[in-house]
Design an enzyme around this catalytic site. Structure first.
Site, PDB file in Angstrom:
ATOM      1  CG  ASP A  72      23.567  51.288  31.543  1.00 59.38           C
ATOM      2  OD1 ASP A  72      23.387  50.153  30.889  1.00 59.38           O
ATOM      3  OD2 ASP A  72      24.142  52.291  31.065  1.00 59.38           O
ATOM      4  CD  GLU A 102      21.000  51.699  25.714  1.00 56.63           C
ATOM      5  OE1 GLU A 102      21.541  51.817  26.791  1.00 56.63           O
ATOM      6  OE2 GLU A 102      21.499  50.999  24.906  1.00 56.63           O
ATOM      7  CB  SER A 148      24.541  39.688  23.127  1.00 51.57           C
ATOM      8  OG  SER A 148      23.585  40.624  23.054  1.00 51.57           O
ATOM      9  CG  HIS A 184      31.024  46.888  20.148  1.00 53.55           C
ATOM     10  ND1 HIS A 184      30.981  48.175  19.602  1.00 53.55           N
ATOM     11  CD2 HIS A 184      30.318  46.688  21.351  1.00 53.55           C
ATOM     12  CE1 HIS A 184      30.152  48.866  20.670  1.00 53.55           C
ATOM     13  NE2 HIS A 184      29.707  47.922  21.676  1.00 53.55           N
ATOM     14  CD1 TRP A 201      33.611  48.335  27.486  1.00 51.54           C
ATOM     15  CD2 TRP A 201      34.533  47.338  25.793  1.00 51.54           C
ATOM     16  NE1 TRP A 201      32.717  48.018  26.613  1.00 51.54           N
ATOM     17  CE2 TRP A 201      33.142  47.446  25.611  1.00 51.54           C
ATOM     18  CE3 TRP A 201      35.321  46.755  24.772  1.00 51.54           C
ATOM     19  CZ2 TRP A 201      32.577  47.208  24.336  1.00 51.54           C
ATOM     20  CZ3 TRP A 201      34.786  46.478  23.644  1.00 51.54           C
ATOM     21  CH2 TRP A 201      33.492  46.505  23.358  1.00 51.54           C
ATOM     22  CG  ASN A 249      23.842  47.247  22.311  1.00 54.29           C
ATOM     23  OD1 ASN A 249      23.043  47.635  23.030  1.00 54.29           O
ATOM     24  ND2 ASN A 249      25.197  47.596  22.436  1.00 54.29           N
ATOM     25  NE  ARG A 275      31.325  51.078  26.449  1.00 48.62           N
ATOM     26  CZ  ARG A 275      31.071  51.420  24.945  1.00 48.62           C
ATOM     27  NH1 ARG A 275      31.379  52.566  24.700  1.00 48.62           N
ATOM     28  NH2 ARG A 275      30.491  50.639  24.518  1.00 48.62           N
TER      29      ARG A 275
END
Lengths: 165, 634
Positions: B351, B126, B439, B388, B218, B62, B249
């Site tokens: 995914d 993405e 990550s 995040h 999650w 990401n 989500r």
């Protein structure tokens, strides 16, 4: 349950130096009953359903039954991992929906055990106090041109005496 | 009690944790330590191959800035992160990660991580900052590199050793203590510098599920506030402890929505088919300059969705079929459309299968074929994850070369990523106010912090020696739950019901109930107030006292006891910070019903906190937000 062990398939990894599922479980859940020589999930409500035990089990004795509080029964997801790919089979609750099969790569060009951690990019400094990290600046693709730092002049690596471009 | 032995390990640098940030630190420091004859030691509570947040795998990286792709700059990334966090971010930390992260991703590719490429050989994005991977073995690859790098440099790694406490002498962190979850052994690690990277915190708040599904958090249930507890206990200043993260989500199994929103451009609607981002658009004007930032901050996207749920317009659906049909219709002919459909289907399932397999199982069990019917999405329970869109973590020094005259006095104290405790460094979820690392950025920050810790060691050398008395006292404290259980287990006929101890799961339930009902959990739709928080803190005080009565039957349970003591520290830091910040800044993460608006004049500031291990007292302090970007919103 989430992960559960099929009695007839589990041999307690007795031929190996350690129990595979017990070794890999990130949450220390899979454990070996030494009397029965069978593995089990000692605390199913803490299971993340990460499938690491499923993928690693040498006798394919471990499967996952979806969380009982929101997953209807009757479907399954199974994984078969080789050295380069993983094969998935997804079976729906409705038997009229054709099961889905997928194959995805897991490693490309470097086999397990063959990774060279260092040496892919030359390091431009020996100085511990330089902001440059191992392999930099070349690992930042500097052969394509200088690193573009936008309007933030303060971010220029060149401010360091040992900095790159 | 059975016999316990003590193993003492001496090292130069101690890396606490084995996830992405810790592996980054291991790979980086092995390079520099080898040249200097320094020893690096890594300690993981699980097996490094599959530990931490990436244990299951990931379907995307990401954070990839693509500095030389010509489209993005570090400045762009800093702007994005600052807006997403409603102005509360340390630009120096975010920029430092962003300027190095590409080199990390390029290294991953050399190690064999399958990064998707287009026909021109370019990474498949993405979204603007995200690249797609086939990441089933992402962690295994990174772990192999880290373990090999350590071995080549003469370092060591320990698996299944759970760290409970920092070792402190004269205010400097000089090591850590813990125990093996496999054999009766206490571990004492004596180090010249310590880098903590033990993840964020899950199961502080009550999950939405109440049965088996509580394991389907999650973020992983094994991220149990190890980092926060370690730095809080060491007396380090903490930051953004109020900035929890609530991801939206797919409902219940918490499968990722990124590919649907970003790659397939799907739209989410309420049950009436209305796009809540459009119908509730006027709400965005209430949230300062951030409401109109592009992309809309994550918490505001949550908030607009929650507004519809509160109006009774749920369920909320991801319109997967519309997205797939739109893409396949754009194909030139039917054959191409069929091929595209098959490709999209495979991408959609990958995914889930790469990173949330339970979601694939839920779709299969509820006969979901995404091209035919939409799927429900929902806001999860709150998590602590500084890597995040949350921001909680330790307050760390930025790098010297990125400071301006204005920021240097506040944000720099000697070594990048060092906490306010000398010798204690933090990275990944352990460091705060530097969100959106994910990550790759966590790995990168581990590299930065690791190198910096070696510079500290080169300058400062040995710390003072830990006294045997400190080790003995901590050993007794660590093992207390085993002794408590052993002493009282036969007092009653049911080991679960005993007036002399609490089992760890019982303790966790009590913690979660307090947090859920008083600190804005899912039961109150993330709403809390000063009065609620004060009552909640009163109840937490009882729980803190009862923590000394935790009982453990096995080594596994002893770990659970300490995980929950760690969660308690995270919970208290959170409540006090939500109370201290006298405004609502992140609706969608939480709302202070007594202060429902943003107060830019008083609270464009960091809420920092500090805990005194001896007295049990907390001190709150406001620190200024100072931007490197000169023309940014102040």
């Amino acid at each position: 349950m989430p992960s559960y062990v099929i009695t007839s398939k589990c041999d307690g990894c007795k031929a190996l130096d350690r129990t595979a599922c017990q070794y890999i479980c990130p949450n220390d859940l899979m454990t070996l009953d030494r009397q029965k020589m069978k593995a089990y999930n000692r605390d199913p409500v803490m299971c993340w359903e990460c499938f690491n035990c499923v993928k690693m089990c040498p006798t394919q004795a471990i499967e996952v039954r979806g969380y009982s509080d929101f997953v209807p029964l009757g479907a399954s997801v199974s994984a078969l991992r080789s050295t380069e790919d993983i094969m998935w089979t997804v079976q729906f609750r409705n038997p009229e929906i054709k099961p889905k099969r997928f194959k995805f790569p897991i490693r490309r060009g470097v086999s397990e055990g063959q990774i060279q951690p260092h040496g892919h990019f030359p390091t431009g400094t020996d100085d511990l106090n330089s902001p440059l990290l191992m392999g930099e600046p070349s690992a930042l693709n500097t052969e394509q041109g200088p690193v573009k730092l936008g309007g933030l002049a303060e971010l220029a690596l060149s401010r360091s005496p040992n900095g790159g471009k | 009690m059975t016999e316990w032995k003590t193993v003492v390990v001496e090292t130069d640098l101690l890396i606490c944790g084995g996830g992405m940030a810790a592996c980054g630190a291991a790979v980086e420091t092995a390079h520099w330590a080898k040249q200097r004859g320094l020893k690096v030691t890594l300690v993981d509570k699980a097996a490094v191959d599959r530990s931490g947040a990436v244990a299951m795998g990931l379907s995307a990286i990401n954070l990839y800035v693509d500095l030389n792709g010509g489209k993005n700059t570090v400045r762009d990334y800093v702007d994005y992160v600052r807006n997403d966090l409603m102005g509360i971010t340390r630009e120096d930390l975010v920029a430092n990660i962003a300027r190095h992260v590409d080199s990390t991703v390029h290294m991953f590719e050399k190690w064999g991580l399958p990064i998707w490429k287009d026909e021109k050989g370019q990474y498949v994005h993405e979204g603007r900052w995200q690249v797609m991977i086939s990441g089933e073995s992402y962690k295994a690859i990174v772990a192999e590199a880290a373990k090999k790098a350590l071995a080549e440099a003469g370092g060591e790694y320990f698996e299944r050793v759970f760290l409970t406490h920092p070792l402190m002498v004269d205010g400097r962190c000089v090591g850590a203590m813990g125990f093996s979850v496999r054999e009766n052994t206490i571990y004492v690690f004596k180090a010249k510098a310590v880098l903590t990277a033990m993840g964020g915190a899950v199961h502080v708040f009550k999950p939405r599920s109440t049965g088996e599904g509580i394991g389907r958090s999650w973020y992983p249930p094994f991220n149990s506030a190890g980092s926060a507890a370690f730095t809080i206990t060491a007396g380090a200043e903490m930051t953004c402890q109020e900035v929890r993260f609530v991801p939206v989500r797919f409902k219940d199994a918490y499968g990722p929505v990124g590919a649907w929103f970003l790659l397939f451009k799907a739209i989410a609607t309420n049950a009436l088919g209305e796009d809540y981002m459009a119908t509730n658009d006027a709400e965005l004007d209430k949230w300062g300059p951030y409401g109109r930032a592009k992309p809309t901050p994550a918490n505001l996207r949550n908030w607009l969705m929650m507004m519809d749920i509160q109006k009774g317009k749920g369920p909320i659906y991801m319109q997967t079929g519309d997205a797939i049909n739109r893409i396949s219709k754009a194909m030139p002919d039917e054959k191409a459309a069929r091929k595209k459909l098959k490709e999209l289907e495979s991408e959609a399932w990958e995914d889930f299968l790469d990173m949330t397999i339970a979601q694939a199982l839920l779709w299969a069990a509820t006969n979901v074929e995404p091209e035919k019917k939409p799927s429900e999405i929902m806001a999860c329970e709150p998590y602590f994850i500084g890597s995040h869109s949350g921001a909680s973590g330790a307050w760390v020094s930025g790098p010297k070369d990125l400071q301006t005259p204005d920021t240097e006095s506040e944000y720099f104290w000697g070594y990048a990523n060092m906490t306010t405790v000398p010798g204690l460094f933090a990275a990944g979820d352990a460091s705060g106010a530097s969100s959106h690392k994910f990550s790759s950025g966590s790995f990168t920050e581990g590299r930065i912090a690791g190198k910096s810790a070696l510079a500290f060691i080169a300058d400062k050398g040995n710390g003072a020696t830990v006294s045997d008395a400190q080790i003995a006292a901590l050993t007794a404290e660590i093992l207390q739950p085993l002794e408590t259980f052993e002493k009282h287990r036969d007092d009653t006929t049911d080991p679960d019901i005993n007036p002399s101890y609490l089992r760890p799961k019982q303790f966790m339930s009590r913690l979660q109930k307090v947090m859920d009902e008083y600190a804005g959990g899912v039961s109150t739709q993330l709403a809390t107030s000063k009065a609620q928080l004060e009552k909640g803190l009163e109840l937490l005080a009882f729980l803190r006292e009862d923590a000394s009565k935790l009982g453990a039957e096995t080594l596994h349970e002893l770990m659970r006891c300490w995980e929950n003591r760690h969660r308690l520290l995270q919970a208290e830091a959170h409540m006090r910070s939500v109370l201290f910040r006298d405004e609502t800044r992140w609706p969608g993460y939480y709302v202070r019903t007594d202060k429902p608006a943003m107060d830019q004049a008083n609270w464009l500031a960091f809420c920092n906190s500090k805990y005194n291990r001896e007295t049990g007292q907390w001190t709150m302090v406001k620190r200024p937000v100072k931007y490197l970007t000169r023309d940014a919103e102040r």
